[in-house]
Design an enzyme around this catalytic site. Structure first.
Site, PDB file in Angstrom:
ATOM      1  N   LYS A  22      30.406 -21.669  71.950  1.00 31.64           N
ATOM      2  CA  LYS A  22      31.326 -23.052  72.126  1.00 31.64           C
ATOM      3  C   LYS A  22      31.068 -23.405  73.391  1.00 31.64           C
ATOM      4  CE  LYS A  22      34.366 -20.017  74.054  1.00 31.64           C
ATOM      5  NZ  LYS A  22      34.477 -20.161  75.155  1.00 31.64           N
ATOM      6  N   GLY A 112      29.623 -16.868  78.198  1.00 34.42           N
ATOM      7  CA  GLY A 112      31.742 -18.172  78.735  1.00 34.42           C
ATOM      8  C   GLY A 112      30.655 -18.701  77.254  1.00 34.42           C
ATOM      9  N   GLY A 116      30.256 -13.398  70.952  1.00 33.07           N
ATOM     10  CA  GLY A 116      30.406 -12.524  70.739  1.00 33.07           C
ATOM     11  C   GLY A 116      31.422 -12.510  69.241  1.00 33.07           C
ATOM     12  N   SER A 117      32.553 -13.388  69.512  1.00 35.34           N
ATOM     13  CA  SER A 117      33.005 -13.942  68.952  1.00 35.34           C
ATOM     14  C   SER A 117      33.016 -14.137  67.649  1.00 35.34           C
ATOM     15  CB  SER A 117      34.664 -15.044  69.880  1.00 35.34           C
ATOM     16  OG  SER A 117      34.685 -14.643  71.157  1.00 35.34           O
ATOM     17  N   ALA A 118      31.955 -15.599  68.048  1.00 36.27           N
ATOM     18  CA  ALA A 118      30.893 -15.874  67.013  1.00 36.27           C
ATOM     19  C   ALA A 118      30.489 -14.893  66.358  1.00 36.27           C
ATOM     20  CB  ALA A 118      30.115 -16.905  67.543  1.00 36.27           C
ATOM     21  N   ASP A 150      38.717 -16.149  71.103  1.00 32.27           N
ATOM     22  CA  ASP A 150      38.275 -17.061  70.575  1.00 32.27           C
ATOM     23  C   ASP A 150      37.321 -16.878  69.790  1.00 32.27           C
ATOM     24  OD1 ASP A 150      37.734 -18.100  73.342  1.00 32.27           O
ATOM     25  OD2 ASP A 150      36.281 -17.372  74.132  1.00 32.27           O
TER      26      ASP A 150
END
Length: 314
Positions: A22, A112, A116-118, A150
């Site tokens: 993102k 940024g 990692g969130s994905a 996120d």
């Protein structure tokens, strides 16, 4: 749920899920609260750089990571967010075995862009499918919120407004396609360090505003609704950019170079250090990426919005 809920099927399946990185088209940060967290108002857009995760049943929870980007800094133990996600959804479903994850990263690490969130979002979706959990997208977003601000957006995808800690999401209408070039750096930036630097800069003895409840600039939402890339270029903003530039002054050169080679706008993405260049269209994005490469910069052309975490058919 002991063993396999379908008489052995999960023990012989390998499920593939994909989730996007993102960018923060707009990011305003409020003052730090008593709990140490900052309220934010963000407009997220999911872009076509992806994390791929394959999940299969195993005796233990393990992970292997490869990628098109440098993955040397990615943890391979229980601290990995994807492993935590796999444990979370498997626990919710009562699975008492383990899960092995294979991750192929296409989103810059510590850039940024929520890589990692994905990973975590893709792991939630993959393990839910592997174990035939039938958890709804809303239920998966609820689990995602336990993993980080996120992660719910990586499940949702598209374009969305994030408030609170960034995990209170509302879909936002974005017509058409927006093209970006993401210029990465060899060394990442710590998100807590960037927020800490923002607090330090805001505490300096000068005339500063009262950082209260952050709000979205209506011009950003209007530009997205109208598919107006020129208007969006004039409305892009990131409160964390000042802190990222303070910690990594060289990013200012990247921002300036992006504008010099014809980007409509340039901004530090999230907590950085990735710089997002807004292009007029896909052809312009390819031109900007080539121009960045000619200056020995690492750049990826991408577009948004794209859908969130999903199963990839075999």
């Amino acid at each position: 749920m002991s063993g396999d809920p379908r008489g052995g099927g999960a023990l012989h399946r390998r499920v593939h899920a994909r989730a996007p990185g993102k960018i923060n088209v707009f990011f305003e940060v409020g003052g730090v609260g008593d709990d140490g967290y900052h309220p934010v108002a963000s407009v997220y857009q999911a872009v076509s750089l992806y994390e791929d995760v394959w999940a299969e049943a195993s005796a233990e929870y393990t992970i292997a990571v490869t990628g098109d980007v440098d993955v040397s800094g990615v943890p391979l133990d229980e601290s990995n967010l994807a492993v935590r996600a796999a444990r979370l959804v498997a626990g919710r479903l009562g699975w008492d075995g383990g899960i092995h994850l294979d991750v192929r990263k296409g989103v810059p690490v510590a850039g940024g862009m929520g890589g990692g969130s994905a990973d975590a979002a893709a792991a939630l979706v993959a393990v839910n499918e592997l174990l035939e959990g039938h958890l709804s997208p809303l239920e998966l977003q609820g689990l995602a919120a336990q993993l980080g601000a996120d992660v719910p957006f990586a499940v949702l995808g598209g374009t969305a407004i994030g408030t609170g800690r960034g995990d209170e999401l509302a879909p936002a209408l974005a017509r058409g396609r927006f093209d970006w070039v993401l210029v990465t750096s060899d060394e990442g930036l710590s998100t807590p360090a960037v927020y800490g630097e923002l607090d330090r800069l805001r505490s300096l003895p000068d005339i500063t505003p009262d950082y209260g409840v952050p709000r979205i600039d209506p011009g950003v939402l209007q530009a997205l609704r109208g598919g107006d890339v020129t208007a969006l270029a004039g409305a892009i903003h990131n409160d964390l950019e000042r802190a990222a530039l303070s910690l990594r002054p060289g990013l200012g050169d990247l921002l300036a170079e992006g504008r010099a080679v014809g980007a409509l706008a340039s901004v530090v993405s999230g907590s950085g250090p990735t710089v997002a260049l807004l292009a007029a269209d896909a052809d312009d994005a390819r031109r900007l990426a080539d121009a960045a490469a000619s200056r020995r910069l690492t750049a990826f052309a991408a577009h948004g919005p794209v859908q969130g975490a999903r199963i990839v058919a075999p």
